[in-house]
Design an enzyme around this catalytic site. Structure first.
Site, PDB file in Angstrom:
ATOM      1  N   ASP A 102       0.869  -1.170   0.000  1.00 21.27           N
ATOM      2  CA  ASP A 102       0.000   0.000   0.000  1.00 21.27           C
ATOM      3  C   ASP A 102       0.919   1.238   0.000  1.00 21.27           C
ATOM      4  O   ASP A 102       2.121   1.119   0.281  1.00 21.27           O
ATOM      5  CB  ASP A 102      -0.858  -0.087   1.278  1.00 21.27           C
ATOM      6  CG  ASP A 102      -1.489   1.216   1.647  1.00 21.27           C
ATOM      7  OD1 ASP A 102      -2.166   1.793   0.791  1.00 21.27           O
ATOM      8  OD2 ASP A 102      -1.301   1.670   2.807  1.00 21.27           O
TER       9      ASP A 102
ATOM     10  N   ASP B  16      -0.052   5.132   1.118  1.00 18.95           N
ATOM     11  CA  ASP B  16      -0.218   6.044   2.271  1.00 18.95           C
ATOM     12  C   ASP B  16      -0.131   5.305   3.595  1.00 18.95           C
ATOM     13  O   ASP B  16      -0.892   4.364   3.842  1.00 18.95           O
ATOM     14  CB  ASP B  16      -1.587   6.732   2.199  1.00 18.95           C
ATOM     15  CG  ASP B  16      -1.645   7.741   1.076  1.00 18.95           C
ATOM     16  OD1 ASP B  16      -0.827   8.654   1.080  1.00 18.95           O
ATOM     17  OD2 ASP B  16      -2.515   7.578   0.197  1.00 18.95           O
TER      18      ASP B  16
ATOM     19  N   ARG C 119      -0.503  10.957   2.061  1.00 20.69           N
ATOM     20  CA  ARG C 119      -0.431  11.940   0.973  1.00 20.69           C
ATOM     21  C   ARG C 119       0.938  12.627   0.874  1.00 20.69           C
ATOM     22  O   ARG C 119       1.068  13.664   0.227  1.00 20.69           O
ATOM     23  CB  ARG C 119      -1.541  13.007   1.093  1.00 20.69           C
ATOM     24  CG  ARG C 119      -2.936  12.500   0.947  1.00 20.69           C
ATOM     25  CD  ARG C 119      -3.275  11.935  -0.449  1.00 20.69           C
ATOM     26  NE  ARG C 119      -2.905  12.819  -1.542  1.00 20.69           N
ATOM     27  CZ  ARG C 119      -2.078  12.466  -2.527  1.00 20.69           C
ATOM     28  NH1 ARG C 119      -1.534  11.278  -2.592  1.00 20.69           N
ATOM     29  NH2 ARG C 119      -1.813  13.312  -3.488  1.00 20.69           N
TER      30      ARG C 119
ATOM     31  N   ARG D  89     -12.884   9.283 -10.616  1.00 23.15           N
ATOM     32  CA  ARG D  89     -11.727   8.552 -11.144  1.00 23.15           C
ATOM     33  C   ARG D  89     -12.236   7.462 -12.064  1.00 23.15           C
ATOM     34  O   ARG D  89     -13.410   7.104 -12.010  1.00 23.15           O
ATOM     35  CB  ARG D  89     -10.930   7.944  -9.987  1.00 23.15           C
ATOM     36  CG  ARG D  89     -10.437   8.986  -9.001  1.00 23.15           C
ATOM     37  CD  ARG D  89      -9.753   8.358  -7.818  1.00 23.15           C
ATOM     38  NE  ARG D  89      -9.343   9.358  -6.847  1.00 23.15           N
ATOM     39  CZ  ARG D  89      -8.915   9.068  -5.631  1.00 23.15           C
ATOM     40  NH1 ARG D  89      -8.822   7.818  -5.234  1.00 23.15           N
ATOM     41  NH2 ARG D  89      -8.564  10.030  -4.799  1.00 23.15           N
TER      42      ARG D  89
ATOM     43  N   ARG E  32     -11.169  18.046  -1.637  1.00 21.52           N
ATOM     44  CA  ARG E  32      -9.788  17.610  -1.787  1.00 21.52           C
ATOM     45  C   ARG E  32      -8.788  18.772  -1.893  1.00 21.52           C
ATOM     46  O   ARG E  32      -7.597  18.587  -1.766  1.00 21.52           O
ATOM     47  CB  ARG E  32      -9.634  16.690  -3.018  1.00 21.52           C
ATOM     48  CG  ARG E  32     -10.458  15.421  -2.946  1.00 21.52           C
ATOM     49  CD  ARG E  32      -9.844  14.317  -3.765  1.00 21.52           C
ATOM     50  NE  ARG E  32      -8.523  14.014  -3.295  1.00 21.52           N
ATOM     51  CZ  ARG E  32      -8.266  13.266  -2.211  1.00 21.52           C
ATOM     52  NH1 ARG E  32      -9.253  12.721  -1.530  1.00 21.52           N
ATOM     53  NH2 ARG E  32      -7.034  13.040  -1.842  1.00 21.52           N
TER      54      ARG E  32
ATOM     55  N   ASP F  48      -1.512  -0.405   6.139  1.00 17.09           N
ATOM     56  CA  ASP F  48      -1.813   0.130   7.490  1.00 17.09           C
ATOM     57  C   ASP F  48      -3.299   0.117   7.804  1.00 17.09           C
ATOM     58  O   ASP F  48      -3.690   0.162   8.959  1.00 17.09           O
ATOM     59  CB  ASP F  48      -1.265   1.560   7.636  1.00 17.09           C
ATOM     60  CG  ASP F  48      -1.964   2.540   6.716  1.00 17.09           C
ATOM     61  OD1 ASP F  48      -2.319   2.144   5.581  1.00 17.09           O
ATOM     62  OD2 ASP F  48      -2.168   3.700   7.115  1.00 17.09           O
TER      63      ASP F  48
ATOM     64  N   TYR G 245      -5.768  -7.946   2.684  1.00 19.07           N
ATOM     65  CA  TYR G 245      -5.066  -8.429   3.883  1.00 19.07           C
ATOM     66  C   TYR G 245      -5.636  -9.774   4.330  1.00 19.07           C
ATOM     67  O   TYR G 245      -4.901 -10.654   4.779  1.00 19.07           O
ATOM     68  CB  TYR G 245      -5.210  -7.364   4.972  1.00 19.07           C
ATOM     69  CG  TYR G 245      -4.732  -7.766   6.349  1.00 19.07           C
ATOM     70  CD1 TYR G 245      -3.371  -7.773   6.665  1.00 19.07           C
ATOM     71  CD2 TYR G 245      -5.641  -8.098   7.356  1.00 19.07           C
ATOM     72  CE1 TYR G 245      -2.938  -8.121   7.936  1.00 19.07           C
ATOM     73  CE2 TYR G 245      -5.216  -8.442   8.628  1.00 19.07           C
ATOM     74  CZ  TYR G 245      -3.862  -8.461   8.919  1.00 19.07           C
ATOM     75  OH  TYR G 245      -3.437  -8.799  10.176  1.00 19.07           O
TER      76      TYR G 245
END
Ligand code: M1P
Length: 262
Positions: A27, A29, A36, A138, A149, A224, A236
């Site tokens: 991953d 971030d 970010r 997106r 954002r 995370d 995961y």
């Protein structure tokens, strides 16, 4: 060498690592970078060294331009596998494999339903600060942010605290689950200020479609947000992966050193 329309980068062949049948997917971030933020030169160097030992891949929820900001303009050529938007945009050895789109899949009428409902819901939320880009469309998902954002890093950090106290995103997700029950969508709170909305099954496990069953003995995943509801949870807990929860880039480095470099 070929040029592709998404990254405008030349594809290149990567050198085989010492143990190519072990792959570790990362991953971005909170795992390779601070949320970010950009990868540190030390962490990048570490990942390059790791990729001489085992096969390395990146699987981020963000789109490719954001990955390029965080990991470098040449990100699709850094490691053999690069997946942005959970793998809806997939590269292998720097070559574009597939681009899946939510508009094709859901149809324009349903997209309009979601956008119109979201704009009304967000207009009625009272939070200390609102900025711009509340819906980022997106190719493979919609990213919805109550603060917008365009907020600064400080505003982003402040918003996260308010959100955790008031459950703003969690409540909005509940409301959307009820409103769009017919669309079979998944909602994922992966970062600080927003959540992702995409068709069920288009979570990070989507990228595993690009890893052939017979090609690897072990598929590791490091992330995370591996708790239920986090955007790393499905990959995961997938039967195909060995999942590892990390707390920071330093923790990622430490765990990988123990597992693959001793
Ligand atoms: O990669 C995790 C998430 O990162 C961003 O989240 P936020 O801006 O809320 O911190 C977004 O790009 C999100 O799509 C992504 O899942």
């Amino acid at each position: 060498m070929t040029e592709d329309p998404i990254s405008n980068k030349k594809a290149k062949t990567t050198m085989a690592p010492a143990n190519p049948r072990i792959i570790a997917l990362f991953d971005v971030d909170g795992t390779l970078t601070v949320p970010r933020g950009e990868i540190t030169p030390e962490m990048l160097e570490f990942m390059k060294t790791l990729s001489t030992k085992i096969t390395v891949g990146i699987v981020g929820g963000s789109d490719l331009p954001k990955q390029e900001e965080q990991l470098g303009a040449n990100v699709v050529n850094l490691f053999p596998y690069n997946f942005s938007q959970n793998g809806l945009v997939a590269y292998k050895d720097g070559e574009l494999q597939e681009v899946q789109t939510i508009a094709k899949f859901l149809g324009e009428e349903n997209i309009k339903r979601i956008v119109n409902w979201t704009m009304r819901y967000l207009a009625d939320i009272d939070i200390p600060v609102k900025r711009g880009t509340f819906i980022e469309f997106r190719s493979g998902m919609m990213n919805i942010s109550p603060i917008g954002r365009n907020c600064s890093r400080e505003e982003r950090d402040d918003y996260e605290k308010v959100d955790l106290e008031r459950g703003i995103r969690a409540n909005m997700v509940k409301a959307m689950q009820a409103e769009f029950a017919d669309l079979n969508l998944t909602y994922s709170i992966g970062g600080q200020i927003s959540f992702d909305v995409f068709p069920t099954g288009w979570d990070k496990t989507y990228c595993l479609n690009f890893l052939k069953e017979g090609d690897f003995d072990e598929i590791h995943f490091f992330g995370d947000k591996t708790f239920e509801g986090g955007n790393d949870y499905e990959i995961y807990t997938s039967e195909r992966t060995i999942g590892h929860t990390v707390t920071s880039p330093d923790d990622t480095k430490e765990q990988c050193t123990k597992l693959f470099m001793s």
